[in-house]
Design an enzyme around this catalytic site. Structure first.
Site, mmCIF file in Angstrom:
data_model
loop_
_atom_site.group_PDB
_atom_site.id
_atom_site.type_symbol
_atom_site.label_atom_id
_atom_site.label_comp_id
_atom_site.label_asym_id
_atom_site.label_seq_id
_atom_site.Cartn_x
_atom_site.Cartn_y
_atom_site.Cartn_z
ATOM 1 N N GLU A 1 0.843 -1.187 0.000
ATOM 2 C CA GLU A 1 0.000 0.000 0.000
ATOM 3 C C GLU A 1 0.884 1.245 0.000
ATOM 4 O OE1 GLU A 1 -1.859 1.145 3.936
ATOM 5 O OE2 GLU A 1 -1.765 -1.025 4.205
ATOM 6 N N ASN B 1 5.608 -1.284 11.994
ATOM 7 C CA ASN B 1 4.515 -1.693 11.121
ATOM 8 C C ASN B 1 5.013 -1.951 9.698
ATOM 9 O OD1 ASN B 1 2.037 -2.126 9.951
ATOM 10 N ND2 ASN B 1 1.144 -0.192 10.590
ATOM 11 N N CYS C 1 -3.424 -3.529 4.293
ATOM 12 C CA CYS C 1 -2.463 -4.505 4.814
ATOM 13 C C CYS C 1 -2.798 -5.943 4.451
ATOM 14 C CB CYS C 1 -2.379 -4.382 6.340
ATOM 15 S SG CYS C 1 -1.924 -2.738 6.915
ATOM 16 N N HIS D 1 -1.883 -10.235 11.990
ATOM 17 C CA HIS D 1 -1.369 -8.983 11.442
ATOM 18 C C HIS D 1 -1.023 -8.078 12.615
ATOM 19 C CE1 HIS D 1 -1.012 -5.206 9.425
ATOM 20 N NE2 HIS D 1 -2.148 -4.744 9.901
ATOM 21 N N SER E 1 -7.313 -2.629 6.478
ATOM 22 C CA SER E 1 -8.352 -1.632 6.705
ATOM 23 C C SER E 1 -9.099 -1.345 5.425
ATOM 24 C CB SER E 1 -7.724 -0.353 7.253
ATOM 25 O OG SER E 1 -7.210 -0.555 8.546
ATOM 26 N N TYR F 1 3.028 8.070 9.105
ATOM 27 C CA TYR F 1 1.893 8.826 9.639
ATOM 28 C C TYR F 1 2.253 10.275 9.936
ATOM 29 C CZ TYR F 1 -0.201 4.245 10.157
ATOM 30 O OH TYR F 1 -0.691 2.987 9.898
ATOM 31 N N SER G 1 -10.490 1.510 14.288
ATOM 32 C CA SER G 1 -9.820 0.486 13.491
ATOM 33 C C SER G 1 -9.495 -0.738 14.336
ATOM 34 C CB SER G 1 -8.541 1.054 12.871
ATOM 35 O OG SER G 1 -7.974 0.135 11.955
ATOM 36 N N LYS H 1 -4.784 -7.902 21.695
ATOM 37 C CA LYS H 1 -6.186 -7.547 21.889
ATOM 38 C C LYS H 1 -7.101 -8.517 21.145
ATOM 39 C CE LYS H 1 -5.539 -2.603 22.775
ATOM 40 N NZ LYS H 1 -5.850 -1.226 22.329
#
Length: 385
Positions: free
Chosen positions: A79, A275, A111, A233, A307, A143, A201, A242
């Site tokens: 990307e 990342n 991704c 990922h 995403s 970013y 996200s 999480k």
């Protein structure tokens, strides 16, 4: 007929910034980055490096002359594309000296597209078992300086050779994809940095994982006890934790504790690189295979997410002597040079980006095999040194 990942190799830049130092510079507590986000170091990208040079570097670590003779296709998932028309795969094909009768394409879906590349490659090899396909997931996550997403930047490429009789991971047939139109992360054509709603996200990521897992269970009947590990990922390592905890909840069984331990092993390299977008899942897989408790015959689950949004859960069986067909990532990371926050900021701002002017980068102190030398007449100039 078994089809899967025959070899894997990872490449990143030779520079990194320590996130504890970055936190102090930004006026934050280091624990916010190292514990709250789960990152320790981050790759720093010199202006002479981009997805083409990183992708070529990763692929060069695994391709032999024999591999090149059987190669039918090169797929680059990214990307961080460098052209709206021409595929980065063509530049990489040229730098690697591949035969002109090799197909070269680029894939995009945030991704997730590295996994799309693996699945497409599996289909191509199934149709022509004598051929192999090179899949490269290469990205540079940006970013912006002093932004909320700065700590989740990173750069690198994972190259994978897909073939019959694979020596790393044999891919099983059942996979589950889940796709919805979601605006959790995007980058307009005019922007070099992404737009992201981080908390939203994260919630979408967890939802997609649970949806894919539940559907996979319905189709196959497999339970958590059938897996040696689940890989994720990892845009930042806390994200994978999480997702896993969203599934395990309060489960403290031996199976659950094993999955937690294996997840920690899969996070080791990502904590030091950051990342990778399309390559994050596969760097996590390499970290698991080199740092976890993994044996031939083990089933590993892989959750891919992009995403926008798309998720996929699929599985593979570990093959005998798999460690022989991975490059030594820990050794490569240990050889990198730490740079100051000031130097990191200088190199961040020196990227070619959307600049249309002619530019020639100073290569006098650049010892990389593959380099971006600059731009002339709107054309990027790549060299093999």
């Amino acid at each position: 007929m078994q089809v899967g990942i025959d070899k894997m190799a990872f490449a990143t830049t030779d520079e990194y910034v320590d996130l504890r130092e970055l936190a102090r510079t930004r006026g934050d507590e280091p624990d916010k980055y190292t514990i709250g986000i789960g990152q320790d170091q981050q790759a720093v990208v010199p202006p002479t490096q981009d997805i083409v040079t990183l992708g070529a570097r990763a692929a060069a670590k695994l391709l032999t002359a024999e591999d090149k003779r059987h190669l039918s296709t090169i797929i680059v998932a990214t990307e961080s594309g460098i052209d709206n028309s021409k595929a980065s795969a063509i530049y990489i094909k040229h730098l690697l000296g591949l035969d002109d009768f090799v197909r070269a394409v680029e894939l995009k879906e945030a991704c997730y597209s590295g996994t799309a590349g693996v699945q497409f490659a599996k289909g191509l090899v199934t149709m022509n078992p004598q051929s192999t396909v090179l899949v490269i997931a290469a990205d540079i996550a940006r970013y912006g300086l002093a932004t909320p997403g700065e700590v989740t930047q990173g750069a690198g490429a994972v190259a994978m050779l897909i073939s019959t009789n694979p020596r790393v991971l044999s891919l099983e047939d059942t996979s589950v994809s889940y796709t919805k139109d979601v605006m959790d992360f995007w980058r307009p054509l005019y922007a070099t940095e992404a737009h992201v709603d981080g908390k939203y996200s994260t919630n979408v990521y967890i939802e997609f994982f649970l949806q894919c897992w539940q559907r996979y269970q319905q189709i196959t009947g497999h339970q958590l006890a059938d897996f040696a590990a689940l890989t994720f990922h990892l845009p930042f390592t806390k994200m994978g934790k999480k997702a896993l905890e969203g599934l395990l909840q309060a489960d403290q069984s031996a199976v659950a504790e094993t999955l937690r331990s294996q997840l920690t092993a899969s996070q080791i390299y990502s904590r030091k690189v950051g990342n990778l977008y399309t390559g994050s899942l596969y760097l996590g897989l390499m970290s698991l295979l080199q740092n976890g408790t993994v044996n031939a015959g083990d089933r590993i689950g892989l959750f891919s997410y992009g995403s926008g949004a798309e998720g996929e859960f699929y599985t593979g069986i570990v093959q005998p002597q798999f460690k022989k067909y991975l490059n030594d990532v820990a050794d490569d990371l240990g050889a990198r040079q730490r740079v100051s926050v000031g130097q990191y900021e200088q190199e961040f701002n020196a990227q070619l980006g959307l600049n249309q002017a002619d530019i020639a980068f100073d290569l006098s102190n650049d010892h990389e095999t593959f380099v971006l030398a600059g731009q002339k007449n709107h054309q990027r100039i790549y060299r093999r040194q």
